[in-house]
Write a protein that holds these residues in place. Sequence first.
Motif, PDB file in Angstrom:
ATOM      1  N   PRO A 150      63.075  53.728  -0.443  1.00  0.00           N
ATOM      2  CA  PRO A 150      62.375  53.183   0.759  1.00  0.00           C
ATOM      3  C   PRO A 150      62.773  51.644   1.207  1.00  0.00           C
ATOM      4  CG  PRO A 150      61.075  54.007  -0.954  1.00  0.00           C
ATOM      5  CD  PRO A 150      62.428  54.034  -1.585  1.00  0.00           C
ATOM      6  N   ALA A 151      63.323  50.959   0.328  1.00  0.00           N
ATOM      7  CA  ALA A 151      63.575  49.593   0.679  1.00  0.00           C
ATOM      8  C   ALA A 151      64.777  49.637   1.791  1.00  0.00           C
ATOM      9  CB  ALA A 151      64.059  48.673  -0.347  1.00  0.00           C
ATOM     10  N   LEU A 152      65.659  50.569   1.638  1.00  0.00           N
ATOM     11  CA  LEU A 152      66.700  50.793   2.277  1.00  0.00           C
ATOM     12  C   LEU A 152      66.551  51.234   3.626  1.00  0.00           C
ATOM     13  CD1 LEU A 152      69.815  49.923   2.348  1.00  0.00           C
ATOM     14  CD2 LEU A 152      70.370  52.259   1.516  1.00  0.00           C
ATOM     15  N   ARG A 153      65.898  52.475   3.572  1.00  0.00           N
ATOM     16  CA  ARG A 153      65.267  53.333   4.666  1.00  0.00           C
ATOM     17  C   ARG A 153      64.577  52.493   5.860  1.00  0.00           C
ATOM     18  NH1 ARG A 153      65.961  58.186   6.320  1.00  0.00           N
ATOM     19  NH2 ARG A 153      66.213  58.965   4.083  1.00  0.00           N
ATOM     20  N   ALA A 154      63.816  51.276   5.034  1.00  0.00           N
ATOM     21  CA  ALA A 154      62.842  50.469   6.022  1.00  0.00           C
ATOM     22  C   ALA A 154      63.651  49.339   6.571  1.00  0.00           C
ATOM     23  CB  ALA A 154      61.516  49.816   5.244  1.00  0.00           C
ATOM     24  N   SER A 155      64.930  48.982   5.938  1.00  0.00           N
ATOM     25  CA  SER A 155      65.589  47.575   6.232  1.00  0.00           C
ATOM     26  C   SER A 155      65.865  47.159   7.461  1.00  0.00           C
ATOM     27  CB  SER A 155      66.813  47.603   5.230  1.00  0.00           C
ATOM     28  OG  SER A 155      67.869  48.360   5.825  1.00  0.00           O
ATOM     29  N   GLY A 164      68.569  50.882  -4.235  1.00  0.00           N
ATOM     30  CA  GLY A 164      68.954  51.572  -5.596  1.00  0.00           C
ATOM     31  C   GLY A 164      70.335  51.558  -5.958  1.00  0.00           C
ATOM     32  N   MET A 165      71.187  50.663  -5.478  1.00  0.00           N
ATOM     33  CA  MET A 165      72.454  50.571  -5.728  1.00  0.00           C
ATOM     34  C   MET A 165      72.571  49.611  -6.864  1.00  0.00           C
ATOM     35  SD  MET A 165      76.114  50.712  -3.768  1.00  0.00           S
ATOM     36  CE  MET A 165      77.032  48.922  -3.809  1.00  0.00           C
ATOM     37  N   ASP A 166      73.289  49.802  -8.101  1.00  0.00           N
ATOM     38  CA  ASP A 166      73.246  48.714  -9.199  1.00  0.00           C
ATOM     39  C   ASP A 166      74.841  48.437  -9.439  1.00  0.00           C
ATOM     40  OD1 ASP A 166      74.125  51.252 -10.260  1.00  0.00           O
ATOM     41  OD2 ASP A 166      73.072  50.954 -11.979  1.00  0.00           O
ATOM     42  N   TYR A 167      75.470  48.443  -8.131  1.00  0.00           N
ATOM     43  CA  TYR A 167      77.036  48.081  -8.501  1.00  0.00           C
ATOM     44  C   TYR A 167      77.215  46.999  -7.464  1.00  0.00           C
ATOM     45  CZ  TYR A 167      82.007  48.220  -8.740  1.00  0.00           C
ATOM     46  OH  TYR A 167      83.179  47.945  -9.104  1.00  0.00           O
ATOM     47  N   GLN A 168      78.072  45.931  -7.840  1.00  0.00           N
ATOM     48  CA  GLN A 168      78.632  45.134  -6.840  1.00  0.00           C
ATOM     49  C   GLN A 168      80.303  44.970  -7.006  1.00  0.00           C
ATOM     50  OE1 GLN A 168      75.739  41.980  -7.865  1.00  0.00           O
ATOM     51  NE2 GLN A 168      77.338  40.737  -8.908  1.00  0.00           N
ATOM     52  N   LEU A 169      80.850  44.420  -6.215  1.00  0.00           N
ATOM     53  CA  LEU A 169      82.431  44.350  -6.305  1.00  0.00           C
ATOM     54  C   LEU A 169      82.636  42.677  -6.181  1.00  0.00           C
ATOM     55  CD1 LEU A 169      84.983  45.885  -6.466  1.00  0.00           C
ATOM     56  CD2 LEU A 169      85.273  45.871  -4.029  1.00  0.00           C
ATOM     57  N   ASP A 170      83.061  42.351  -7.583  1.00  0.00           N
ATOM     58  CA  ASP A 170      83.007  40.882  -7.734  1.00  0.00           C
ATOM     59  C   ASP A 170      84.116  40.244  -6.885  1.00  0.00           C
ATOM     60  OD1 ASP A 170      80.892  40.816  -9.325  1.00  0.00           O
ATOM     61  OD2 ASP A 170      82.094  40.932 -10.924  1.00  0.00           O
ATOM     62  N   ASP A 171      85.361  40.789  -6.617  1.00  0.00           N
ATOM     63  CA  ASP A 171      86.573  40.308  -6.228  1.00  0.00           C
ATOM     64  C   ASP A 171      86.269  40.126  -4.666  1.00  0.00           C
ATOM     65  OD1 ASP A 171      89.265  39.308  -6.035  1.00  0.00           O
ATOM     66  OD2 ASP A 171      89.748  41.721  -5.369  1.00  0.00           O
ATOM     67  N   ALA A 172      86.248  39.039  -4.198  1.00  0.00           N
ATOM     68  CA  ALA A 172      86.353  38.876  -2.725  1.00  0.00           C
ATOM     69  C   ALA A 172      87.299  39.572  -1.858  1.00  0.00           C
ATOM     70  CB  ALA A 172      86.184  37.364  -2.229  1.00  0.00           C
ATOM     71  N   GLN A 173      88.554  39.464  -2.132  1.00  0.00           N
ATOM     72  CA  GLN A 173      89.496  40.237  -1.477  1.00  0.00           C
ATOM     73  C   GLN A 173      89.520  41.562  -1.666  1.00  0.00           C
ATOM     74  OE1 GLN A 173      92.184  38.733   0.545  1.00  0.00           O
ATOM     75  NE2 GLN A 173      92.273  40.942   1.129  1.00  0.00           N
ATOM     76  N   GLY A 174      89.027  42.162  -2.756  1.00  0.00           N
ATOM     77  CA  GLY A 174      88.501  43.776  -2.858  1.00  0.00           C
ATOM     78  C   GLY A 174      87.697  44.187  -1.864  1.00  0.00           C
ATOM     79  N   ARG A 175      86.526  43.260  -1.658  1.00  0.00           N
ATOM     80  CA  ARG A 175      85.488  43.595  -0.674  1.00  0.00           C
ATOM     81  C   ARG A 175      86.094  43.793   0.523  1.00  0.00           C
ATOM     82  NH1 ARG A 175      82.606  39.940  -4.169  1.00  0.00           N
ATOM     83  NH2 ARG A 175      83.078  37.988  -2.769  1.00  0.00           N
ATOM     84  N   ASP A 207      82.877  62.119   3.243  1.00  0.00           N
ATOM     85  CA  ASP A 207      82.024  63.316   3.912  1.00  0.00           C
ATOM     86  C   ASP A 207      80.919  64.054   3.228  1.00  0.00           C
ATOM     87  OD1 ASP A 207      83.565  62.995   6.232  1.00  0.00           O
ATOM     88  OD2 ASP A 207      85.369  63.705   4.963  1.00  0.00           O
ATOM     89  N   GLN A 208      80.641  63.588   2.012  1.00  0.00           N
ATOM     90  CA  GLN A 208      79.936  64.363   0.977  1.00  0.00           C
ATOM     91  C   GLN A 208      78.759  63.482   0.450  1.00  0.00           C
ATOM     92  OE1 GLN A 208      79.510  67.966   0.565  1.00  0.00           O
ATOM     93  NE2 GLN A 208      81.299  67.964   2.321  1.00  0.00           N
ATOM     94  N   HIS A 209      77.608  63.675   0.099  1.00  0.00           N
ATOM     95  CA  HIS A 209      76.723  62.850  -0.377  1.00  0.00           C
ATOM     96  C   HIS A 209      76.753  63.182  -1.822  1.00  0.00           C
ATOM     97  CE1 HIS A 209      74.693  61.987   3.311  1.00  0.00           C
ATOM     98  NE2 HIS A 209      74.401  63.044   3.417  1.00  0.00           N
ATOM     99  N   GLY A 210      76.563  62.125  -2.712  1.00  0.00           N
ATOM    100  CA  GLY A 210      76.677  62.303  -3.827  1.00  0.00           C
ATOM    101  C   GLY A 210      75.362  61.494  -4.333  1.00  0.00           C
ATOM    102  N   ASP A 211      75.452  60.637  -5.478  1.00  0.00           N
ATOM    103  CA  ASP A 211      74.159  59.819  -5.994  1.00  0.00           C
ATOM    104  C   ASP A 211      74.095  58.834  -4.609  1.00  0.00           C
ATOM    105  OD1 ASP A 211      73.920  61.008  -8.241  1.00  0.00           O
ATOM    106  OD2 ASP A 211      75.070  59.472  -9.474  1.00  0.00           O
ATOM    107  N   GLU A 241      71.307  43.933  -4.075  1.00  0.00           N
ATOM    108  CA  GLU A 241      69.809  43.552  -4.245  1.00  0.00           C
ATOM    109  C   GLU A 241      69.425  42.242  -3.620  1.00  0.00           C
ATOM    110  OE1 GLU A 241      65.865  43.885  -5.566  1.00  0.00           O
ATOM    111  OE2 GLU A 241      67.764  45.296  -5.761  1.00  0.00           O
ATOM    112  N   ALA A 242      70.477  41.127  -3.442  1.00  0.00           N
ATOM    113  CA  ALA A 242      70.135  39.893  -2.509  1.00  0.00           C
ATOM    114  C   ALA A 242      70.306  40.517  -1.079  1.00  0.00           C
ATOM    115  CB  ALA A 242      71.128  39.007  -2.871  1.00  0.00           C
TER     116      ALA A 242
END
Length: 141
Positions: A80-85, A109-120, A54-58, A102-103
Amino acid sequence: MLPAMPLPRPLSPVHWVAVAATLLWGAHSPAAAQSVERGAALYAAHCSSCHSPDQHGDGPAHRGVVGRRAGALKDFDYSPALRASKLLWTRATLKAWLTDPEALIPGQGMDYQLDDAQGREDVVAYLATLKRLPAPATAAR
């Protein structure tokens, strides 16, 4: 010359049913199922430093994210890339995002990915429970 090998005996219909049941049981086992509870724990561990329901952060708030257009919240400063997507957040696009943001949207601007498929799978199942809150009722005058 090699001796003749006996041909394998054909499987009985009962055996085929047992094989099919084993395959179906494995595909729907609890380990393969999505876990909202595990997703909530993974969200708290991996996502909550930048996001909350419910709250914006980064990063932007996530309540109502499933079904929302990417970059659509007016009170968050998206890249801008996300807003225009023009991407719609579905379970599939969220899983792709968590696999490699990024793909999916180059320049975001997000520099994180979750490597575990079940976790996703589990995190997306949790995000799907965060339904939009109803608009507050206005007082009649």
